[in-house]
Motif scaffolding. Sequence first.
Motif, PDB file in Angstrom:
ATOM      1  N   GLY A  56       0.958  -1.037   0.006  1.00  0.00           N
ATOM      2  CA  GLY A  56       0.028   0.030  -0.076  1.00  0.00           C
ATOM      3  C   GLY A  56       0.699   1.323   0.390  1.00  0.00           C
ATOM      4  N   GLU A  57       0.184   2.321   0.399  1.00  0.00           N
ATOM      5  CA  GLU A  57       0.583   3.713   0.346  1.00  0.00           C
ATOM      6  C   GLU A  57       1.760   3.479   1.053  1.00  0.00           C
ATOM      7  OE1 GLU A  57       0.771   5.337  -2.134  1.00  0.00           O
ATOM      8  OE2 GLU A  57      -1.066   4.979  -3.366  1.00  0.00           O
ATOM      9  N   MET A  58       3.669   4.503   0.818  1.00  0.00           N
ATOM     10  CA  MET A  58       4.153   4.558   2.533  1.00  0.00           C
ATOM     11  C   MET A  58       3.906   5.738   3.046  1.00  0.00           C
ATOM     12  SD  MET A  58       7.951   4.383   1.280  1.00  0.00           S
ATOM     13  CE  MET A  58       9.154   4.724   2.677  1.00  0.00           C
TER      14      MET A  58
ATOM     15  N   TYR B 215      -4.400  -1.614   9.623  1.00  0.00           N
ATOM     16  CA  TYR B 215      -4.466  -0.524   8.250  1.00  0.00           C
ATOM     17  C   TYR B 215      -3.408  -0.696   7.755  1.00  0.00           C
ATOM     18  CZ  TYR B 215      -9.472   0.596   9.230  1.00  0.00           C
ATOM     19  OH  TYR B 215     -10.750   0.986   9.290  1.00  0.00           O
ATOM     20  N   ILE B 216      -2.123  -0.834   8.679  1.00  0.00           N
ATOM     21  CA  ILE B 216      -0.751  -0.676   8.076  1.00  0.00           C
ATOM     22  C   ILE B 216       0.264  -1.871   7.945  1.00  0.00           C
ATOM     23  CG2 ILE B 216       1.390  -0.122   9.113  1.00  0.00           C
ATOM     24  CD1 ILE B 216       0.459   2.684  10.606  1.00  0.00           C
ATOM     25  N   SER B 217       0.342  -2.249   7.200  1.00  0.00           N
ATOM     26  CA  SER B 217       1.381  -3.874   7.321  1.00  0.00           C
ATOM     27  C   SER B 217       2.663  -3.677   7.501  1.00  0.00           C
ATOM     28  CB  SER B 217       1.250  -3.936   5.090  1.00  0.00           C
ATOM     29  OG  SER B 217       1.897  -2.934   4.720  1.00  0.00           O
ATOM     30  N   GLU B 218       3.218  -2.767   7.492  1.00  0.00           N
ATOM     31  CA  GLU B 218       5.181  -2.552   7.521  1.00  0.00           C
ATOM     32  C   GLU B 218       5.262  -1.993   8.521  1.00  0.00           C
ATOM     33  OE1 GLU B 218       9.344  -2.537   4.247  1.00  0.00           O
ATOM     34  OE2 GLU B 218       7.079  -3.360   3.824  1.00  0.00           O
ATOM     35  N   VAL B 219       5.923  -1.513   9.077  1.00  0.00           N
ATOM     36  CA  VAL B 219       6.746   0.038   9.986  1.00  0.00           C
ATOM     37  C   VAL B 219       7.819  -0.855   9.998  1.00  0.00           C
ATOM     38  CG1 VAL B 219       7.197   0.760  12.065  1.00  0.00           C
ATOM     39  CG2 VAL B 219       4.589  -0.340  11.175  1.00  0.00           C
ATOM     40  N   ASP B 220       8.274   0.220   9.448  1.00  0.00           N
ATOM     41  CA  ASP B 220      10.165   0.496   9.656  1.00  0.00           C
ATOM     42  C   ASP B 220      10.805   1.241  10.379  1.00  0.00           C
ATOM     43  OD1 ASP B 220      13.427   0.010   8.577  1.00  0.00           O
ATOM     44  OD2 ASP B 220      12.652   0.957   6.536  1.00  0.00           O
TER      45      ASP B 220
ATOM     46  N   ARG C 121       4.246   1.390   5.650  1.00  0.00           N
ATOM     47  CA  ARG C 121       3.301   0.928   4.951  1.00  0.00           C
ATOM     48  C   ARG C 121       1.910   0.571   5.412  1.00  0.00           C
ATOM     49  NH1 ARG C 121       4.858   0.374  -0.465  1.00  0.00           N
ATOM     50  NH2 ARG C 121       7.231   0.622  -0.386  1.00  0.00           N
ATOM     51  N   HIS C 122       1.373   1.793   4.588  1.00  0.00           N
ATOM     52  CA  HIS C 122      -0.098   1.433   4.709  1.00  0.00           C
ATOM     53  C   HIS C 122      -0.109  -0.319   4.054  1.00  0.00           C
ATOM     54  CE1 HIS C 122      -2.445   3.846   6.898  1.00  0.00           C
ATOM     55  NE2 HIS C 122      -1.434   5.217   5.777  1.00  0.00           N
ATOM     56  N   ARG C 123      -1.501  -1.446   4.204  1.00  0.00           N
ATOM     57  CA  ARG C 123      -1.536  -2.285   3.243  1.00  0.00           C
ATOM     58  C   ARG C 123      -2.732  -1.742   2.492  1.00  0.00           C
ATOM     59  NH1 ARG C 123      -7.250  -3.662   4.073  1.00  0.00           N
ATOM     60  NH2 ARG C 123      -8.188  -3.404   5.579  1.00  0.00           N
ATOM     61  N   TYR C 124      -2.644  -2.242   1.659  1.00  0.00           N
ATOM     62  CA  TYR C 124      -3.862  -2.376   0.102  1.00  0.00           C
ATOM     63  C   TYR C 124      -5.327  -1.840   0.686  1.00  0.00           C
ATOM     64  CZ  TYR C 124      -5.992  -2.402  -4.278  1.00  0.00           C
ATOM     65  OH  TYR C 124      -6.567  -2.028  -5.468  1.00  0.00           O
ATOM     66  N   LEU C 125      -5.366  -0.530   0.817  1.00  0.00           N
ATOM     67  CA  LEU C 125      -7.122  -0.777   0.736  1.00  0.00           C
ATOM     68  C   LEU C 125      -7.433  -0.086  -0.309  1.00  0.00           C
ATOM     69  CD1 LEU C 125      -5.784   2.609   3.822  1.00  0.00           C
ATOM     70  CD2 LEU C 125      -6.326   0.486   4.166  1.00  0.00           C
ATOM     71  N   SER C 126      -8.961  -0.587  -0.619  1.00  0.00           N
ATOM     72  CA  SER C 126      -9.634  -0.055  -1.228  1.00  0.00           C
ATOM     73  C   SER C 126     -11.510   0.362  -0.929  1.00  0.00           C
ATOM     74  CB  SER C 126     -10.859  -1.947  -1.285  1.00  0.00           C
ATOM     75  OG  SER C 126     -11.368  -2.134  -0.136  1.00  0.00           O
ATOM     76  N   GLY C 127     -10.906   1.705  -1.260  1.00  0.00           N
ATOM     77  CA  GLY C 127     -12.003   2.161  -1.513  1.00  0.00           C
ATOM     78  C   GLY C 127     -12.013   3.570  -1.157  1.00  0.00           C
ATOM     79  N   SER C 128     -12.223   4.680  -0.626  1.00  0.00           N
ATOM     80  CA  SER C 128     -12.482   6.177  -0.247  1.00  0.00           C
ATOM     81  C   SER C 128     -12.463   6.090   0.854  1.00  0.00           C
ATOM     82  CB  SER C 128     -12.930   7.031  -1.221  1.00  0.00           C
ATOM     83  OG  SER C 128     -14.333   7.149  -0.666  1.00  0.00           O
ATOM     84  N   ARG C 129     -13.748   5.651   1.578  1.00  0.00           N
ATOM     85  CA  ARG C 129     -13.762   5.105   3.180  1.00  0.00           C
ATOM     86  C   ARG C 129     -12.697   4.286   4.020  1.00  0.00           C
ATOM     87  NH1 ARG C 129     -18.738   7.215   2.726  1.00  0.00           N
ATOM     88  NH2 ARG C 129     -20.302   7.583   1.618  1.00  0.00           N
ATOM     89  N   GLU C 130     -12.535   3.564   3.117  1.00  0.00           N
ATOM     90  CA  GLU C 130     -11.663   2.933   4.029  1.00  0.00           C
ATOM     91  C   GLU C 130     -10.338   3.294   3.917  1.00  0.00           C
ATOM     92  OE1 GLU C 130     -10.037  -1.573   4.389  1.00  0.00           O
ATOM     93  OE2 GLU C 130     -10.164  -1.248   2.881  1.00  0.00           O
ATOM     94  N   LYS C 131      -9.682   4.078   3.077  1.00  0.00           N
ATOM     95  CA  LYS C 131      -8.905   5.458   3.336  1.00  0.00           C
ATOM     96  C   LYS C 131      -8.466   5.893   3.869  1.00  0.00           C
ATOM     97  CE  LYS C 131      -7.608   4.508  -1.870  1.00  0.00           C
ATOM     98  NZ  LYS C 131      -7.569   4.339  -3.408  1.00  0.00           N
ATOM     99  N   ILE C 132      -9.912   6.895   4.216  1.00  0.00           N
ATOM    100  CA  ILE C 132     -10.087   7.957   5.552  1.00  0.00           C
ATOM    101  C   ILE C 132      -9.940   7.641   6.627  1.00  0.00           C
ATOM    102  CG2 ILE C 132     -11.584   9.231   5.454  1.00  0.00           C
ATOM    103  CD1 ILE C 132     -12.822   9.764   2.902  1.00  0.00           C
ATOM    104  N   GLN C 133     -11.241   6.523   6.453  1.00  0.00           N
ATOM    105  CA  GLN C 133     -10.787   5.604   8.169  1.00  0.00           C
ATOM    106  C   GLN C 133      -9.424   5.003   8.913  1.00  0.00           C
ATOM    107  OE1 GLN C 133     -13.264   1.662   7.496  1.00  0.00           O
ATOM    108  NE2 GLN C 133     -15.128   3.270   7.737  1.00  0.00           N
ATOM    109  N   ALA C 134      -8.369   4.788   7.323  1.00  0.00           N
ATOM    110  CA  ALA C 134      -6.987   4.351   7.670  1.00  0.00           C
ATOM    111  C   ALA C 134      -6.342   5.454   8.319  1.00  0.00           C
ATOM    112  CB  ALA C 134      -6.480   3.381   6.267  1.00  0.00           C
TER     113      ALA C 134
ATOM    114  N   ALA D  61      -0.130   9.791  -0.058  1.00  0.00           N
ATOM    115  CA  ALA D  61      -1.484   9.933  -0.753  1.00  0.00           C
ATOM    116  C   ALA D  61      -2.486  10.237   0.122  1.00  0.00           C
ATOM    117  CB  ALA D  61      -1.455   8.458  -0.290  1.00  0.00           C
ATOM    118  N   TYR D  62      -1.973  11.083   1.367  1.00  0.00           N
ATOM    119  CA  TYR D  62      -3.521  11.793   2.154  1.00  0.00           C
ATOM    120  C   TYR D  62      -3.591  13.031   1.380  1.00  0.00           C
ATOM    121  CZ  TYR D  62      -1.620   9.046   6.010  1.00  0.00           C
ATOM    122  OH  TYR D  62      -1.698   7.611   7.104  1.00  0.00           O
ATOM    123  N   SER D  63      -2.926  13.372   0.379  1.00  0.00           N
ATOM    124  CA  SER D  63      -3.113  15.007  -0.476  1.00  0.00           C
ATOM    125  C   SER D  63      -4.844  14.110  -0.781  1.00  0.00           C
ATOM    126  CB  SER D  63      -2.316  15.001  -1.512  1.00  0.00           C
ATOM    127  OG  SER D  63      -1.639  14.357  -2.332  1.00  0.00           O
TER     128      SER D  63
END
Length: 1002
Positions: A620-622, A651-656, A727-740, A763-765
Amino acid sequence: MAGNECQTMMGIRTDSDKMNCVENEVKSQNVLSRISLYIINGLEHAFYTYGAAIALRPAVFIIFCVIMTAGFSAGLLNFTVEERPFKLWIPQDSDFINVMEWQKKNFPSEFRIHVSIYEAENVLDKSVLMEMLRVHEAVASASTADATWDMVCAKMPSIVNSFFGRKKRSLNRDIISEQNTHDASSRVKREDKEDAWYDWSTVLDTETYCSLLKAMEQKCMEHSILEVWGYDEGVISNLTPDQIIEDINTAETSAVFGFPTNFSQFLGKVEKDSEGRLVKAGASRQVWITHINLTAVDDGDFVDDGGTGMEVDTVSFNWEKQLIKAVLNKSERPDNISVYLMASSSFGMISEDTIVGDIQYLGVGFLVVFIYIQIMLGKFNMVEQRPLLSLMGLVCVGMSIFVSYGICSMFNVPFGPVNNVLPFLLLGLGIDDMFVIMQAWNNLNQREKKHKLTERIGFAVKNAGVSITVTSVTDFAAFAIGSGTVLPALRSFCLYAAVGIAAVYFFQATFFVAWFSLDQRRLEDKRHGYIWCWKLKNWTPNQCSQKDLCQTFFSDIYAKFLFKLPVKILVLFITVGLLAVSGWGLSNLRQEFNPIWFLPQSSYLFQFFMKQQYYYPSSGEMGYIYFGKMNYFDELPKIDELMIQMKESEYISEVDSWYLKYKSYWEQQGYSVPDPDETEMEFLDKLGMFLHSPSGSKFRVRNFRFDGTLNCTTAAPPILASSVEYRHRYLSGSREKIQAMDNLKYIIQSMKFNGYVQPFSIAYSGWETDKIIENELYQNMGLAMMVVFIVTLILIANLSTSVMVLVCVMMTLVDMGGLMHWWGLTIDTVSCIDIVLAIGLCVDYAAHIGHTFMTKRGTRDERARLTVATIGPAVLNGGFSTFLAFIFLANSDSHVFITFFKIFFGVVLYGLFHGLVFLPVLLSLIGPAPYPCAQDVEVKSEETEEMCPESQQPCQQQGREGARQPIKLVDILNETVNDGLLDDKSSGVNTTVANGKPEVCV
């Protein structure tokens, strides 16, 4: 004297009686009707005077328009184009903008990331590895006159090459010689890997380790599975399939930089055997990192990268173009391997080229519209064709574009990418006004046609002026309201559009009318349509050219067929059914905005994103957590808790995180982190050692800013800022992205840090825009429709008609929303702009019909039939020519233009349906009474018509509708009064009665 008495009164000729009759007629009406009389007659008088003045001295008005255009065009010297996404698509007071401004000031980005994806049946094949190596060498060799890869790349110490390079190469040679003995190969590789894993910073004393580290070679940061073999061509070219699989599954440390690396992260669509070992992959990534020369940027030698919003030194930016050429060069690439690229500068360059490239459709649209206008305005004979007039109608649109761009640039309004559709909008509106003016000319009655040319043009402008004023003012009002939005791109477009609409209205009513008067003089003097100096003697038009098929269709076929009872019922049934189905589609319309859509689907960057989504769906988005200046030692427990919650977030798949690596590094050596007994100085000392170790070296450059110079042998200086990547996991749809996004913000806020801590992602833009776009759209739509209704009510001056026009607009928008859903569009910034734009356009069709209906007298059916016959051709021509103007955008690769095409297709289709089909039927059923000064449906001959001089109306009673009708306008005093106005000051009512002046009631 009462109105009904005025209708039966015969033979009165005194001025006093005439004015008293008009005054009594006015008093008999309600307030809105009185407003109607004063507004409509005032506008008609003004337009008659203006039209006659233009026809009298057309050259003066033409020169004035040209000078005005040139004057306002001077503002183009201040013309600026805004391409930065964060300056276009998100509110400037949003969290994203605030964090970005903090980041630029406190944590300026020094790095640019470029990624390629290799696609093949199995990328774990030697042929693919060799192609990756070839591209690696091509990039390393790429150069400009000012830079090479070694000059622009970001660098890190090559720990493995310094300590173990010789041993590594030796062992690999052994592997080659024993390639037929798989067990021996595996054993040697395991021994080599155990040596490479060893962290010498934990064994050697600080002085010794730091002196060795200082002597290490700096290597350019490039990451891929080739790091397993250290980019050694001799080793890679001799690998067997089994060795490749074994090495990929066992390698855990970069053979170039020495820090632990998970090489499976570079692979996509992997397949594993029964033992869980990677045996196949469909894609592999390769990453290059370049360094921005901040000193050059500070000195002003930089380029604004519109795609990322970053300021990049010119040397690095130009080198990126060579990177793109090197990676995308297919000349030596095997046919079974595909490569896709995303360079940091790709988005900005491709978006700009796409918009500029699609402007070609504007020229094609203008040409096709010109041909159509020429066909509709002129006739097929040598004299009555109007090529120059058609061209001047389009010139009005061009002048309006210059005025709009010039005035807005003068006031520092930036030009956004969506503004490129403005010429198509102005083309459609300008053509609409032009057809209405010409239709008014064709609709002059026999009495009006007997006047001289200047007066006839005055009559035509008088009849068309109110109609084009209604539509132009409502369009202007809709965009003026839209300019109050918080979305910069929408605000910019609305300002440009509002000015452009006002300009095209003025030029069509002035410049076009002036040229029309000249063209009509030429026509009446029987001069050639193309060669004006050629006068055709004894010319008579051929019979075929005198047939107006469009007018004939509306008058003799459509107007008679539409108002039959079964047809009315069918129209109402279709309208309701269409509204219900479209309402369902509208309810399913998604809200989503993705900057990728601004890329043409044929571009290499769009294809890259599609492949990335396919091969790396969990990628997903970094983003970054930015920590500002604070006491990091005191905040370590909160940082620890934050890392735990982030790793547990759905909502987060990876933390570096530097902190997690720091904690693991010292816990392996027996230290507790965080340690309550530790001092701040001890923490900084440990942090400095960690950042110079193989485990922490990658964080040293990218994730910290210190108040001083970081040195290997001393404690780290106080921390000014730091960052943690996630890095976020792959999110589908705007509502899930806003929630994340909101969930992460909530987690950070709940930690209650004593300092600046905020999340940030490019991506937050888009996600922040998604969060407000729907409310912003409905708010702008509501305000725009409210203003449109008010303006329509004032200018049409009838509540019932204004409500019906508004209903048509709302139904058109609902139907268009359903079409958007079925056509794959979403609610995003571009469609939001187009929908607000659509409000202004679709009101035109209904407003023309509604206003014309109010000017006709008779039964409702008779008035509706005459309305369709009178204004129908102009409305259809305006709508169809608008469709022609943008039809070629259907072939565009631009999201802006393709969205514009789809939405405007719906606007024209449904707008014409509701304006030319539904509204006339509705008016024929429940239409209101006409204006007091309305014209009769059937015009009597001038010789036999009995007149009521007091009101200048025919003395007759209303027919089937039963109520007394307002008196018809005539020109009875034209025979006895010369040019001028008859002004009865005692009554307070002015009536135009001079020869050639408009017949008015007030």
